[in-house]
Design a protein around this motif. Sequence first.
Motif, mmCIF file in Angstrom:
data_model
loop_
_atom_site.group_PDB
_atom_site.id
_atom_site.type_symbol
_atom_site.label_atom_id
_atom_site.label_comp_id
_atom_site.label_asym_id
_atom_site.label_seq_id
_atom_site.Cartn_x
_atom_site.Cartn_y
_atom_site.Cartn_z
ATOM 1 N N GLU A 113 0.855 -1.203 0.000
ATOM 2 C CA GLU A 113 0.000 0.000 0.000
ATOM 3 C C GLU A 113 0.884 1.244 0.000
ATOM 4 O O GLU A 113 0.611 2.229 -0.675
ATOM 5 C CB GLU A 113 -0.878 -0.015 1.252
ATOM 6 C CG GLU A 113 -1.669 1.258 1.488
ATOM 7 C CD GLU A 113 -2.372 1.254 2.837
ATOM 8 O OE1 GLU A 113 -2.655 2.358 3.355
ATOM 9 O OE2 GLU A 113 -2.644 0.172 3.392
ATOM 10 N N LEU A 114 1.983 1.164 0.778
ATOM 11 C CA LEU A 114 2.952 2.248 0.892
ATOM 12 C C LEU A 114 4.252 1.773 0.258
ATOM 13 O O LEU A 114 4.853 0.794 0.709
ATOM 14 C CB LEU A 114 3.170 2.599 2.363
ATOM 15 C CG LEU A 114 4.152 3.721 2.677
ATOM 16 C CD1 LEU A 114 3.651 5.041 2.127
ATOM 17 C CD2 LEU A 114 4.379 3.832 4.186
ATOM 18 N N ARG A 117 -1.246 2.321 -9.689
ATOM 19 C CA ARG A 117 -2.586 2.876 -9.441
ATOM 20 C C ARG A 117 -3.095 2.480 -8.055
ATOM 21 O O ARG A 117 -3.072 1.312 -7.675
ATOM 22 C CB ARG A 117 -3.573 2.403 -10.511
ATOM 23 C CG ARG A 117 -4.991 2.978 -10.332
ATOM 24 C CD ARG A 117 -5.832 2.738 -11.555
ATOM 25 N NE ARG A 117 -5.269 3.405 -12.730
ATOM 26 C CZ ARG A 117 -5.435 4.707 -13.008
ATOM 27 N NH1 ARG A 117 -6.151 5.465 -12.189
ATOM 28 N NH2 ARG A 117 -4.897 5.218 -14.083
ATOM 29 N N GLY A 118 -3.517 3.502 -7.300
ATOM 30 C CA GLY A 118 -4.050 3.270 -5.967
ATOM 31 C C GLY A 118 -3.002 3.158 -4.879
ATOM 32 O O GLY A 118 -3.342 3.019 -3.704
ATOM 33 N N ARG A 119 -1.733 3.221 -5.259
ATOM 34 C CA ARG A 119 -0.662 3.123 -4.278
ATOM 35 C C ARG A 119 -0.205 4.514 -3.842
ATOM 36 O O ARG A 119 -0.531 5.522 -4.453
ATOM 37 C CB ARG A 119 0.546 2.363 -4.845
ATOM 38 C CG ARG A 119 0.263 0.949 -5.306
ATOM 39 C CD ARG A 119 -0.180 0.078 -4.147
ATOM 40 N NE ARG A 119 -0.297 -1.323 -4.510
ATOM 41 C CZ ARG A 119 -1.398 -1.915 -4.942
ATOM 42 N NH1 ARG A 119 -2.510 -1.190 -5.108
ATOM 43 N NH2 ARG A 119 -1.418 -3.202 -5.201
ATOM 44 N N GLN A 179 -0.073 8.177 -13.099
ATOM 45 C CA GLN A 179 -0.350 6.729 -13.077
ATOM 46 C C GLN A 179 -1.443 6.382 -12.069
ATOM 47 O O GLN A 179 -1.748 5.203 -11.865
ATOM 48 C CB GLN A 179 0.919 5.935 -12.725
ATOM 49 C CG GLN A 179 2.161 6.291 -13.492
ATOM 50 C CD GLN A 179 1.954 6.357 -14.987
ATOM 51 O OE1 GLN A 179 1.401 5.436 -15.570
ATOM 52 N NE2 GLN A 179 2.400 7.452 -15.599
ATOM 53 N N GLY A 180 -1.998 7.408 -11.409
ATOM 54 C CA GLY A 180 -3.072 7.154 -10.450
ATOM 55 C C GLY A 180 -2.594 6.881 -9.043
ATOM 56 O O GLY A 180 -3.332 6.321 -8.230
#
Length: 296
Positions: free
Chosen positions: A68-69, A92-94, A117-118
């Motif tokens: 996540e991190l 993405r999402g990270r 890249q999100g």
Amino acid sequence: MTTEPAQQPTVSVTVIGLGNLGRVLAAAFLEQGYRTTVWNRSPAKADDLVARGANRAATAAEAVAAGELVIVCVLDYDTVRQVLTPAADALRGRTLINLTSGTPEPARELAAWVTGQGAEYLDGAVYAVPQTIGTPDAFVLYSGSSAVFETYREQLNLLGAPTFVGTDPGQASLYDIALLSGMYGMFAGFFQSVAIADSAQVKATDITGLLVPWLNAAAAALPGFAAEIDSGDYTTATSNLEINAVGLTNMLTATKAQGVGVDLLTPLQTLFERQIAQGHGAESLSRAIESLRSSR
């Protein structure tokens, strides 16, 4: 009496880049029970961390997807891009925290690419040797997403005292350049001091024993100089530019007489003389900065 077991951290962490600093960063998370994934272009550098419980990723993309991190600490910003470009889809999402040393503009460019890249982005500058990571002697400056800084403050605290310096992703690098400039200026003065002592067969260790407390005492003047610079009021009744220019000229003359070069301090004399020529000789020594400032 029984005690409740420590709660397992829920944030998963990835560390990319396992040089001297990266290995210690990963170890800091492992020691606190974080599920930690590691990746390095030379896989053997992960062996010790894997033996201590880290997960070894086979690719950078796999490493990014596992955390996540995601913390990156490699040689330079070009290397960051080389490593992360094949892993772009996994970003993405990270949340990416880049602790690679660099300069402001590449930090801004990398932040734009990562957010494109999100992912979320935070740039950092570490002030610690690896052995001091996670101790009161370490601190880290961060810039970029203030939301990321607040969300992961607990994790950032594990690395060193965190300070947020602005939403411009390049700001941490700018602070880094400023702080390192002060350090290298100190080193320049040290080398000059030792060279002069050496010309009279005085040992470097002997002169340094006197120099360190003197520099510590002299550093007490810096907050006062900083206040003068911020206010633009250089009025002084004590150590003005004219007095210091005379003293420095005498020092340089004596240094040359010892057969020692003066390349390190001559530029400072030039700054003094420039301000005196503009009519500011009676003002504070701190006014020398006006010869360095860019036009605003």
